[in-house]
Design a protein around this motif. Structure first.
Motif, short mmCIF file in Angstrom:
data_model
loop_
_atom_site.label_atom_id
_atom_site.label_comp_id
_atom_site.label_asym_id
_atom_site.label_seq_id
_atom_site.Cartn_x
_atom_site.Cartn_y
_atom_site.Cartn_z
N ASP A 325 -29.48 33.45 -43.14
CA ASP A 325 -30.74 32.88 -43.59
C ASP A 325 -31.61 32.76 -42.35
N LEU A 326 -32.56 33.67 -42.17
CA LEU A 326 -33.35 33.70 -40.95
C LEU A 326 -34.14 32.41 -40.75
N ALA A 331 -34.64 27.43 -37.68
CA ALA A 331 -34.78 25.97 -37.68
C ALA A 331 -33.75 25.33 -36.75
N VAL A 332 -32.54 25.88 -36.76
CA VAL A 332 -31.51 25.38 -35.85
C VAL A 332 -31.93 25.61 -34.40
N SER A 333 -32.50 26.79 -34.10
CA SER A 333 -32.97 27.09 -32.74
C SER A 333 -33.96 26.03 -32.26
N PRO A 460 -40.63 32.05 -50.46
CA PRO A 460 -41.89 32.54 -49.86
C PRO A 460 -42.25 31.87 -48.54
N THR A 461 -41.71 30.67 -48.27
CA THR A 461 -42.03 29.99 -47.02
C THR A 461 -41.07 30.33 -45.90
N SER A 462 -40.04 31.15 -46.18
CA SER A 462 -39.10 31.53 -45.13
C SER A 462 -39.51 32.87 -44.52
N THR A 463 -38.97 33.16 -43.34
CA THR A 463 -39.28 34.42 -42.68
C THR A 463 -38.84 35.60 -43.53
N GLU A 464 -37.58 35.58 -43.98
CA GLU A 464 -37.05 36.71 -44.74
C GLU A 464 -37.74 36.85 -46.10
#
Length: 488
Positions: A325-326, A331-333, A460-464
């Motif tokens: 999950d990109l 978010a963890v980064s 839709p709000t995620s990178t992938e």
């Protein structure tokens, strides 16, 4: 507790509004008689102040200042039963009360303040008795819900059933919802306003709060909500202890996978048990200078509430087996360090070599640092601009696979999901600008995009998710496809 309006409604008291009727919903916790010139020094927040007017200053400006100071003390209301020699209330005093929505009540001089105080005190005692009974019921309900072995959300729903409030646990810094009951979920789905919601911090946590919004009942009892916060704090403490145990056992498993004393096939069921049911990868997080990462409590982060990845800190890096999950990995980064990037391996299978996948992830994070990017997937070809399908038929298949559920939903339900996604992406995820162009409320757009995720599996709000949806929409546009013809 009794409100100012309810006191005025008691015929035997003979109370009437002089000003501040808009503040009639204020609750009265106690009642005090005070004829001193500085009553704010002797009362507490929520008190009803009763006076014969002996302490009132005579002039209008002085009365206005006197009223400002009384209101600032957070009392609930003022009752004036003027004795014959008391100064008359001036328009200046009443103007301040009206402007600030503070109830000023008049009563006859023959009003026995003890009768008014008894009415307030009896209400406060009864309110406390009811609160204690409700707290007892809440603990009973929560205990039964724990024994039913449901989810945290199920227990929140049980508490909603007792209080009548819509309950959510939120991250105060991001507004992200950690867990919610069914009433809160329905409020979100219907885009209910949040202006009547009340939040209290959850004890023992730095960033979480309990939010209560009107459900079947208005939220009028903050002390009761604070009791709920303490109850939920116990649950969160238990969950944190469980996450700590999973972190420790996950580290042992990852060490075994990296030294090849354990195979992926052997731990595959455990990965599923930890919430990793989709595509799984090895991820590697590091900073360009291999600086320290804030990883000690990362497994407790709100973003990982649905997952318990295997994590191992080694040589200035954090290595993990996590969902592909990109958005989640990015978010963890951000929580690990401001300059942290993440490299991602090929997807794992039950026959994969974790050693090889870890090598891929480390190469990928090195490439991310070289390109000054926050995330890099192993094997990405950044020089190939042919990211769209090369033929019309390939485009048609890709668009149908990606957007087909949305197109079908729009046709059969007369909705605008495809248009909403297109506008949202065109505005680079700006919620208010997108909602304004669509002519809808911002929360309605939130609901529509959640429906998009439910139908397509793409957020839709995620990178992938945004990338996949943008590719499908752009491909359809360039191939001049009629979306309505792609589904029956």
């Amino acid at each position: 507790m009794i409100s100012v309006d309810q006191l005025v409604a008691v015929p035997s008291l003979g109370l009437k509004y002089l000003a501040g009727t808009s503040g009639g919903v204020r609750l009265v916790t106690w009642a005090h008689t005070c004829d001193l010139p500085d009553p704010w020094s002797w009362v507490e927040a929520g008190d009803l102040v009763m006076t014969t007017g002996a302490g009132l200053p005579a002039s209008g400006p002085e009365q206005a200042q006197w009223m400002e100071l009384l209101i600032d003390s957070q009392v609930s209301a003022l009752v004036i039963a003027p004795r014959p020699d008391a100064p008359a209330t001036t328009p200046a005093l009443l103007e301040v009360a009206n402007r600030r929505g503070f109830p000023v009540l008049s009563a006859g001089f023959d009003l026995q303040f003890v009768a008014l105080a008894r009415t307030v005190i009896e209400s406060a005692v009864e309110s406390e008795r009811q609160r204690l009974a409700t707290i007892t019921r809440l603990y009973d309900v929560y205990w039964q819900a724990l024994h039913a072995r449901g989810t945290f959300g199920d227990r929140m729903s049980a508490l909603e059933g007792t209080t009548g409030w819509a309950l959510e646990v939120r991250d105060q810094s991001t507004g992200e919802v950690l867990v919610s009951g069914r009433l809160a979920q329905r409020r979100t789905a219907t885009a209910a306003p949040e202006d009547a919601a009340v939040q209290v911090p959850i004890p023992g946590t730095l960033e979480l709060s309990l939010c209560a919004a009107p459900g079947r009942s208005p939220v009028t009892d903050r002390p009761l909500l604070q009791h709920l916060g303490g109850l939920i704090a116990l649950e969160l403490e238990h969950e944190d202890a469980q996450k700590d145990r999973l972190r420790a056992s996950g580290t042992d498993l990852l060490v075994g996978l990296l030294d090849e004393s354990i195979t992926v096939a052997a731990v595959w069921p455990e990965l599923r048990h930890r919430g990793m049911t989709g595509s799984i990868v090895v991820a590697c997080w590091s900073t360009p200078e291999a600086g320290p990462l804030r990883h000690d409590s990362i497994h407790r982060d709100v973003s990982l509430q649905q997952h318990a990845p295997l994590l191992l800190a080694r040589s200035g890096m954090l290595i993990g087996i996590a969902p592909r999950d990109l958005d989640l990995l990015s978010a963890v980064s951000a929580k690990l360090a401001p300059t942290c990037a993440v490299g991602i391996s090929d997807a794992l299978t039950s026959n994969s070599s974790v050693v090889e996948a870890a090598r891929q992830a480390q190469l990928a994070v090195s490439r991310a640092h070289e390109l000054h990017r926050p995330i890099y997937v192993y094997g990405e070809d950044t020089e190939d601009g042919g990211f769209l399908p090369r033929s019309v038929e390939e485009t048609r298949r890709f668009v149908r696979a990606t957007l087909g559920p949305l197109i079908a939903h729009d046709k059969h339900s007369d909705s605008d999901l495809v248009k909403s996604v297109r506008v949202f992406l065109r505005h680079d995820g700006a919620w208010q600008r997108s909602a304004d162009e669509l002519g809808i409320h911002r929360q309605t757009l939130v609901y529509r995009l959640r429906r998009v995720e439910q139908l397509t599996g793409l957020k839709p709000t995620s990178t992938e998710g945004s990338a996949m949806l943008w590719l499908a929409l752009t491909g359809a546009e360039r191939a001049n496809l009629d979306l309505d013809e792609l589904v029956d």
